[in-house]
Design a protein around this motif. Structure first.
Motif, mmCIF file in Angstrom:
data_model
loop_
_atom_site.group_PDB
_atom_site.id
_atom_site.type_symbol
_atom_site.label_atom_id
_atom_site.label_comp_id
_atom_site.label_asym_id
_atom_site.label_seq_id
_atom_site.Cartn_x
_atom_site.Cartn_y
_atom_site.Cartn_z
ATOM 1 N N UNK A 240 0.829 -1.208 0.000
ATOM 2 C CA UNK A 240 0.000 0.000 0.000
ATOM 3 C C UNK A 240 0.864 1.259 0.000
ATOM 4 N N UNK A 241 1.940 1.248 0.777
ATOM 5 C CA UNK A 241 2.827 2.411 0.829
ATOM 6 C C UNK A 241 3.524 2.640 -0.507
ATOM 7 N N UNK A 242 4.005 1.566 -1.118
ATOM 8 C CA UNK A 242 4.707 1.700 -2.401
ATOM 9 C C UNK A 242 3.761 2.164 -3.499
ATOM 10 N N UNK A 243 2.516 1.700 -3.453
ATOM 11 C CA UNK A 243 1.553 2.086 -4.483
ATOM 12 C C UNK A 243 1.207 3.568 -4.410
ATOM 13 N N UNK A 244 1.304 4.159 -3.214
ATOM 14 C CA UNK A 244 0.972 5.581 -3.074
ATOM 15 C C UNK A 244 2.156 6.508 -3.347
ATOM 16 N N UNK A 245 3.336 5.954 -3.584
ATOM 17 C CA UNK A 245 4.514 6.805 -3.790
ATOM 18 C C UNK A 245 4.369 7.742 -4.983
ATOM 19 N N UNK A 246 3.895 7.272 -6.148
ATOM 20 C CA UNK A 246 3.767 8.222 -7.261
ATOM 21 C C UNK A 246 2.758 9.332 -6.992
ATOM 22 N N UNK A 247 1.784 9.073 -6.100
ATOM 23 C CA UNK A 247 0.744 10.071 -5.824
ATOM 24 C C UNK A 247 1.168 11.014 -4.705
ATOM 25 N N UNK A 248 1.678 10.443 -3.609
ATOM 26 C CA UNK A 248 2.032 11.247 -2.440
ATOM 27 C C UNK A 248 3.477 11.717 -2.447
ATOM 28 N N UNK A 249 4.295 11.180 -3.351
ATOM 29 C CA UNK A 249 5.698 11.583 -3.399
ATOM 30 C C UNK A 249 5.873 12.920 -4.079
ATOM 31 N N UNK A 250 5.400 13.980 -3.416
ATOM 32 C CA UNK A 250 5.434 15.324 -3.992
ATOM 33 C C UNK A 250 6.719 16.067 -3.673
ATOM 34 N N UNK A 251 7.635 15.464 -2.971
ATOM 35 C CA UNK A 251 8.880 16.123 -2.621
ATOM 36 C C UNK A 251 9.846 15.131 -2.020
ATOM 37 N N UNK A 252 11.069 15.581 -1.789
ATOM 38 C CA UNK A 252 12.102 14.687 -1.289
ATOM 39 C C UNK A 252 11.746 14.112 0.071
#
Length: 346
Positions: A240-252
């Protein structure tokens, strides 16, 4: 936990060397030039050399000595261990005599191969074959998810940089490739070195140290909830965490937090899973079963490191969706394993 400590100290060692390109050493009038990255490789090569030297000071396994009929030497090792653990003289060790466990004489040549094959045959027959195949498949998936993200994170961190407004997808998408220099006359695209700073290495330290907490509480969770349940839940949470990385990964910093949490859960799942074959297989098959189990896991790591850049060519989402899907399947497969928690070893 010591494995995690290694993951935290290695980025610091890399920062100490790789951020100093001026550390060039010329030998033999400039015929040989030693760069900072050569010194880094030398420093990392010294670690296994020191580890190998440390093994010289370890005692031989008493189990091995007893299997060769060397009970006197085994007793000396037991007394040494007793003295180190209790601070008392070795002569006070309560065991006075060891049972004779001398194995038969070792054969050589083809006879040794036939004997080894006869010993391994039960591992590939019922009821052990199905469990070995299932465990190896789960381990391949776990290593595919965990080590792929772990090994590729430094590159992702360097691509993102420390700009708060730069997202993960904008850094790894195919259209984010920097333009060619105006004076470029070669074929294809030139190598574009990525400048790194202390922040990049510090992020890797944070990611590596995130598993310390999960390892600390992992023992209590495993004994209370069971090994296969802990492995399955950790795989699902990490997915679940890895799947949200492209969405929630808005910064370093958001990427660091997500990667740290995901790797912490995958590390705990791998630790819980690796203890299952120890309980599941009998003593005479345990070593070979673990060897096959670990070998297949390394194959999952190789597969992941090769597949991740190939999937990035299709966009930002495919590599993370693939890793998440593999972990979800692994979590479901864990429920098929028998419950070995607190099972008496045979």
């Amino acid at each position: 936990m010591f494995y995690t400590l290694a993951n935290t100290t290695l980025p610091l060692l890399a920062w100490a060397f790789l951020t100093h390109p001026e550390w060039d050493v010329e030998l033999f009038g400039g015929q040989i030039v030693i760069h900072a990255w050569n010194l880094f490789l030398l420093a990392t090569a010294l670690m296994p050399l020191l580890s190998g030297a440390a093994f010289v000071f370890l005692p031989e396994s008493p189990k091995f000595l007893m299997s060769r009929g060397r009970n006197d030497e085994a007793m000396a090792v037991f007394r040494r261990i007793y003295s180190m653990n209790t601070g008392r003289p070795g002569e006070e060790y309560p065991i006075e005599k060891l049972h004779s466990e001398r194995a038969g004489e070792l054969a050589g040549g083809l006879a040794a191969l036939r004997g080894g094959g006869a010993q391994l045959a039960p591992l590939f027959r019922a009821p052990h074959a199905c469990w070995l195949l299932l465990l190896c498949g789960i381990h391949v998936g776990c290593m595919f998810g965990s080590n792929t993200l772990r090994l590729w994170y430094p590159q992702l961190a360097a691509m993102i940089g420390n700009h708060v407004d730069e997202s993960l997808c904008s850094a790894i998408a195919p259209d984010a490739t920097p333009p060619l220099p105006a004076d470029w006359e070669g074929e294809g695209e030139p190598c574009q070195p990525i400048d790194t700073d202390m922040v990049t290495y510090l992020q890797s330290v944070i990611v590596g140290s995130g598993s310390i907490l999960t390892y600390g509480i992992g023992g209590m969770l495993v004994n209370k909830c069971g090994k296969k349940l802990v492995t399955a839940v950790c795989c699902w949470v990490a997915a679940a965490l890895i799947m949200t990385m492209p969405v929630l990964g808005a910064g370093a910093f958001s990427v660091v937090a997500l990667v740290t949490a995901a790797l912490a859960f995958t590390s705990l799942s791998g630790a819980a899973l690796s203890s299952i074959p120890v309980d599941l297989f009998p003593t005479d098959l345990r070593v070979m079963a673990l060897a096959i189990y670990l070998m297949t896991g390394r194959m999952g790591t190789i597969l992941g490191t090769v597949a991740f850049p190939a999937l990035m060519d299709f966009g930002c989402y495919p590599p993370f969706i693939a890793i998440s899907g593999v972990l979800i399947v692994c979590g479901a497969a864990c429920l098929l394993l028998p419950n070995t928690t607190l099972k008496r070893m045979e």
